[in-house]
Design an enzyme around this catalytic site. Structure first.
Site, PDB file in Angstrom:
ATOM      1  N   PHE A 158      31.181  50.052  41.480  1.00 46.10           N
ATOM      2  CA  PHE A 158      31.364  51.239  40.452  1.00 46.10           C
ATOM      3  C   PHE A 158      32.274  52.511  41.138  1.00 46.10           C
ATOM      4  O   PHE A 158      31.919  53.586  40.717  1.00 46.10           O
ATOM      5  CB  PHE A 158      30.239  51.905  39.969  1.00 46.10           C
ATOM      6  CG  PHE A 158      29.425  50.833  39.393  1.00 46.10           C
ATOM      7  CD1 PHE A 158      30.005  49.691  38.570  1.00 46.10           C
ATOM      8  CD2 PHE A 158      28.036  50.821  39.165  1.00 46.10           C
ATOM      9  CE1 PHE A 158      29.263  48.752  37.945  1.00 46.10           C
ATOM     10  CE2 PHE A 158      27.340  49.933  38.336  1.00 46.10           C
ATOM     11  CZ  PHE A 158      27.872  48.840  37.591  1.00 46.10           C
ATOM     12  N   GLU A 246      28.565  68.795  41.922  1.00 49.13           N
ATOM     13  CA  GLU A 246      28.905  67.555  41.108  1.00 49.13           C
ATOM     14  C   GLU A 246      28.410  67.524  39.575  1.00 49.13           C
ATOM     15  O   GLU A 246      29.195  67.148  38.860  1.00 49.13           O
ATOM     16  CB  GLU A 246      28.463  66.332  42.071  1.00 49.13           C
ATOM     17  CG  GLU A 246      29.037  66.259  43.513  1.00 49.13           C
ATOM     18  CD  GLU A 246      28.202  65.188  44.164  1.00 49.13           C
ATOM     19  OE1 GLU A 246      28.282  65.373  45.464  1.00 49.13           O
ATOM     20  OE2 GLU A 246      27.696  64.185  43.676  1.00 49.13           O
ATOM     21  N   GLN A 283      32.259  70.241   1.980  1.00 48.83           N
ATOM     22  CA  GLN A 283      31.383  70.826   2.765  1.00 48.83           C
ATOM     23  C   GLN A 283      30.540  70.056   4.022  1.00 48.83           C
ATOM     24  O   GLN A 283      30.569  70.725   4.845  1.00 48.83           O
ATOM     25  CB  GLN A 283      30.344  71.212   1.665  1.00 48.83           C
ATOM     26  CG  GLN A 283      29.429  72.458   2.400  1.00 48.83           C
ATOM     27  CD  GLN A 283      28.036  72.797   1.385  1.00 48.83           C
ATOM     28  OE1 GLN A 283      27.432  71.709   1.096  1.00 48.83           O
ATOM     29  NE2 GLN A 283      27.743  73.810   1.083  1.00 48.83           N
ATOM     30  N   GLY A 368      24.294  60.588  38.064  1.00 46.26           N
ATOM     31  CA  GLY A 368      23.110  60.866  37.893  1.00 46.26           C
ATOM     32  C   GLY A 368      22.578  60.564  36.308  1.00 46.26           C
ATOM     33  O   GLY A 368      23.229  61.487  35.573  1.00 46.26           O
TER      34      GLY A 368
HETATM   35  C1  LIG Z   1      32.712  54.384  35.502  1.00 43.49           C
HETATM   36  C2  LIG Z   1      31.607  54.474  36.513  1.00 43.49           C
HETATM   37  C3  LIG Z   1      31.990  55.497  37.656  1.00 43.49           C
HETATM   38  C4  LIG Z   1      31.317  55.500  38.770  1.00 43.49           C
HETATM   39  N1  LIG Z   1      31.589  56.101  39.840  1.00 43.49           N
HETATM   40  C5  LIG Z   1      30.936  56.101  40.880  1.00 43.49           C
HETATM   41  C6  LIG Z   1      31.459  56.695  42.086  1.00 43.49           C
HETATM   42  O1  LIG Z   1      32.466  57.150  42.214  1.00 43.49           O
HETATM   43  N2  LIG Z   1      30.632  56.707  43.244  1.00 43.49           N
HETATM   44  C7  LIG Z   1      29.461  55.873  43.130  1.00 43.49           C
HETATM   45  O2  LIG Z   1      28.723  56.059  44.236  1.00 43.49           O
HETATM   46  N3  LIG Z   1      28.770  55.616  42.038  1.00 43.49           N
HETATM   47  C8  LIG Z   1      29.792  55.723  40.940  1.00 43.49           C
HETATM   48  N4  LIG Z   1      29.006  55.229  39.686  1.00 43.49           N
HETATM   49  C9  LIG Z   1      27.827  54.603  39.824  1.00 43.49           C
HETATM   50  C10 LIG Z   1      26.895  55.626  38.912  1.00 43.49           C
HETATM   51  O3  LIG Z   1      26.530  56.701  39.689  1.00 43.49           O
HETATM   52  C11 LIG Z   1      25.559  54.444  38.709  1.00 43.49           C
HETATM   53  O4  LIG Z   1      25.788  53.608  37.910  1.00 43.49           O
HETATM   54  C12 LIG Z   1      24.237  55.697  38.123  1.00 43.49           C
HETATM   55  O5  LIG Z   1      23.974  56.548  39.230  1.00 43.49           O
HETATM   56  C13 LIG Z   1      22.961  54.547  37.767  1.00 43.49           C
HETATM   57  O6  LIG Z   1      22.814  53.596  38.681  1.00 43.49           O
HETATM   58  P1  LIG Z   1      22.690  52.210  38.296  1.00 43.49           P
HETATM   59  O7  LIG Z   1      23.825  51.912  37.435  1.00 43.49           O
HETATM   60  O8  LIG Z   1      22.412  51.353  39.568  1.00 43.49           O
HETATM   61  O9  LIG Z   1      21.507  52.133  37.149  1.00 43.49           O
HETATM   62  P2  LIG Z   1      19.970  51.991  37.700  1.00 43.49           P
HETATM   63  O10 LIG Z   1      19.651  52.891  38.641  1.00 43.49           O
HETATM   64  O11 LIG Z   1      19.614  50.362  37.780  1.00 43.49           O
HETATM   65  O12 LIG Z   1      19.338  52.333  36.304  1.00 43.49           O
HETATM   66  C14 LIG Z   1      19.085  51.559  34.905  1.00 43.49           C
HETATM   67  C15 LIG Z   1      18.431  52.640  34.162  1.00 43.49           C
HETATM   68  O13 LIG Z   1      16.935  52.799  34.560  1.00 43.49           O
HETATM   69  C16 LIG Z   1      17.003  54.081  34.371  1.00 43.49           C
HETATM   70  N5  LIG Z   1      16.092  54.548  35.641  1.00 43.49           N
HETATM   71  C17 LIG Z   1      16.458  54.405  36.955  1.00 43.49           C
HETATM   72  N6  LIG Z   1      15.443  55.109  37.694  1.00 43.49           N
HETATM   73  C18 LIG Z   1      14.662  55.633  36.799  1.00 43.49           C
HETATM   74  C19 LIG Z   1      13.414  56.728  37.027  1.00 43.49           C
HETATM   75  N7  LIG Z   1      13.075  57.070  38.118  1.00 43.49           N
HETATM   76  N8  LIG Z   1      13.033  57.305  35.888  1.00 43.49           N
HETATM   77  C20 LIG Z   1      13.308  56.698  34.525  1.00 43.49           C
HETATM   78  N9  LIG Z   1      14.508  55.984  34.442  1.00 43.49           N
HETATM   79  C21 LIG Z   1      15.171  55.514  35.459  1.00 43.49           C
HETATM   80  C22 LIG Z   1      18.158  54.784  34.672  1.00 43.49           C
HETATM   81  O14 LIG Z   1      18.350  56.042  33.800  1.00 43.49           O
HETATM   82  C23 LIG Z   1      18.920  53.593  33.812  1.00 43.49           C
HETATM   83  O15 LIG Z   1      18.858  53.961  32.366  1.00 43.49           O
HETATM   84  C24 LIG Z   1      29.911  55.003  38.511  1.00 43.49           C
HETATM   85  C25 LIG Z   1      29.618  54.309  37.552  1.00 43.49           C
HETATM   86  C26 LIG Z   1      30.297  54.148  36.633  1.00 43.49           C
HETATM   87  C27 LIG Z   1      29.924  53.459  35.299  1.00 43.49           C
END
Ligand SMILES: Cc1cc2nc3c(=O)[nH]c(=O)nc-3n(C[C@H](O)[C@H](O)[C@H](O)COP(=O)(O)OP(=O)(O)OC[C@H]3O[C@@H](n4cnc5c(N)ncnc54)[C@H](O)[C@@H]3O)c2cc1C
Length: 383
Positions: A158, A246, A283, A368
């Site tokens: 990602f 950020e 409206q 985040g």
């Molecule tokens: C288009 C795009 C661009 C991106 N660009 C970058 C980038 O340039 N660099 C980079 O490093 N990353 C990047 N990302 C990654 C992005 O930051 C992550 O997808 C994001 O931080 C969530 O991590 P994850 O996908 O592993 O989800 P997970 O951490 O697996 O989370 C899944 C679900 O569980 C929830 N969850 C997780 N932990 C908790 C908690 N403690 N309490 C409650 N709920 C929780 C989350 O909110 C989510 O709803 C990008 C993602 C996308 C889609």
């Protein structure tokens, strides 16, 4: 202008806002269809942005930048949001720039900043891995010291600018036996780097013009001089300190994008007729747009306050989280209404609001997630 009445606004910043808007109108927006088709922005566009100073607003002049600060960046990101198109991965480039500014040794600054200012280096930040996103302490990419080098193994996913970047702030574990204390940041110049490979340019729901990629490191060797700041184990603290900017940046983009969506929808509904009169005259249309405007103005006021505080070094983690949470949620709500007011045309990608609606969805996920923002905000209630 996005932040016309902010307390920190100056004549110089107003001029910067005008120049930036013109730059995006003439050098960026006419080409976005090509960027969407190629699933990335042309390198030449980055170099042009470098010539205009857009890549280097807050880089000191001694390192080839414009010598501004976060107010200059804020104005530029407000305008970027207002373009309504998220192909240009300036925000991750800017994040990379701020890591170098804040933590790099003098030698690293001399080596990287002038090139980041000109566009010769395009920046990315690689934290997320297939197995861990929100829980940063769980990163598995390793950097093992061997003489004067680090040997890097692991994969990231990602990663915005993942296809076009040639300078990556890479989050690694330099000590696998520790969680946060084992994390370090390494500046990676990817040109000609053996053992480094880019994976797929991922197919996304929105932002078709922005490259989001997998990255792979298989025994990639980089000089120990690339360790950001020169001391291992400081990465987690470095990441945490930069998160406020950020997250605020994403709130700023939300203000610009929401303003654009409302203006676009007012124009469309004024032209579109139903039951013998413009849709805008119903409206319901006016009230829905009034609600959107009210939400936007509250968001703008909060984001302006946060920018003022970050300029004094006083922005707290929870305030930045509120800006990101509220900004991304309000942006999503406004875009949803704007699509509805466009009727069927709002669902067609040839209309800007349809594309903006798809682009807006990720604002609640990257940088985040909304849930993580609520976690951080709730902690401040209990301390
Ligand atoms: C288009 C795009 C661009 C991106 N660009 C970058 C980038 O340039 N660099 C980079 O490093 N990353 C990047 N990302 C990654 C992005 O930051 C992550 O997808 C994001 O931080 C969530 O991590 P994850 O996908 O592993 O989800 P997970 O951490 O697996 O989370 C899944 C679900 O569980 C929830 N969850 C997780 N932990 C908790 C908690 N403690 N309490 C409650 N709920 C929780 C989350 O909110 C989510 O709803 C990008 C993602 C996308 C889609």
């Amino acid at each position: 202008m996005i932040f016309r009445y902010a307390s920190w606004m100056t004549d110089e910043l107003s001029i910067l806002a005008d120049i930036t808007r013109k730059f995006f109108q003439t050098e960026f927006l006419p080409y976005v269809e090509r960027f969407h088709a190629k699933k990335k922005v042309d390198r030449e566009f980055w170099e042009k942005a470098g010539e205009y100073g857009i890549l280097a607003a807050s880089i000191p002049e001694e390192f080839g930048g414009a010598g501004g600060n976060l107010s200059h960046d804020s104005v530029i990101f407000g305008e970027l949001g207002y373009t309504g198109d998220m192909s240009f991965g300036l925000f991750v480039h800017n994040i990379a720039v701020h890591y170098v500014l804040a933590y790099a040794t003098e030698e690293q600054k001399q080596r990287w900043l002038p090139k980041l200012a000109s566009g010769e280096l395009i920046g990315a930040i690689a934290m997320t891995e297939p197995g861990t996103g929100s829980d940063l302490q769980g990163v598995r990419t390793s950097a093992v010291r061997s003489g004067g080098e680090y040997v890097i193994n692991g994969s990231k996913t990602f990663i915005s600018n993942g296809q076009i970047s040639n300078f990556i702030i890479l989050v690694v574990k330099t000590d696998m036996n520790h969680g946060a204390k084992g994390i370090s940041l390494v500046g990676i110049e990817t040109d000609g780097l053996d053992g480094f490979r880019r994976g797929r340019n991922l197919d996304k729901l929105g932002m078709p013009g922005q490259d989001t990629s997998e990255l792979f490191f298989d025994d990639a060797q980089v000089s120990a001089h690339n360790l950001l700041g020169g001391i291992a184990g400081q990465g987690f603290g470095q990441l945490m300190k930069q998160l406020a900017w950020e997250r605020l940046m994403l709130g700023i983009i939300a203000v610009g994008a929401s303003q654009k969506a409302i203006e676009e929808t007012v124009s469309y509904t004024a032209e579109r007729h139903a039951f013998g009169k413009p849709v805008l005259e119903f409206q319901n249309s006016r009230f829905k747009l009034a609600e959107c405007k009210a939400k936007l103005e509250l968001l703008r006021a909060y984001v302006e306050k946060c920018i003022g505080k970050i300029l004094c070094g006083e922005l707290g983690a929870e305030e930045a989280s509120i800006a990101k949470l509220t900004g991304s949620e309000i942006q999503g709500e406004i875009l949803d209404e704007c699509v509805q007011l466009h009727g069927g045309y709002g669902y067609m990608r040839e209309y800007l609001v349809a594309r903006m609606y798809a682009d807006a969805r990720v604002q609640r996920i990257y940088g985040g997630t909304s849930e993580i923002m609520k976690e951080l905000i709730s902690r401040s209630l209990m301390s």
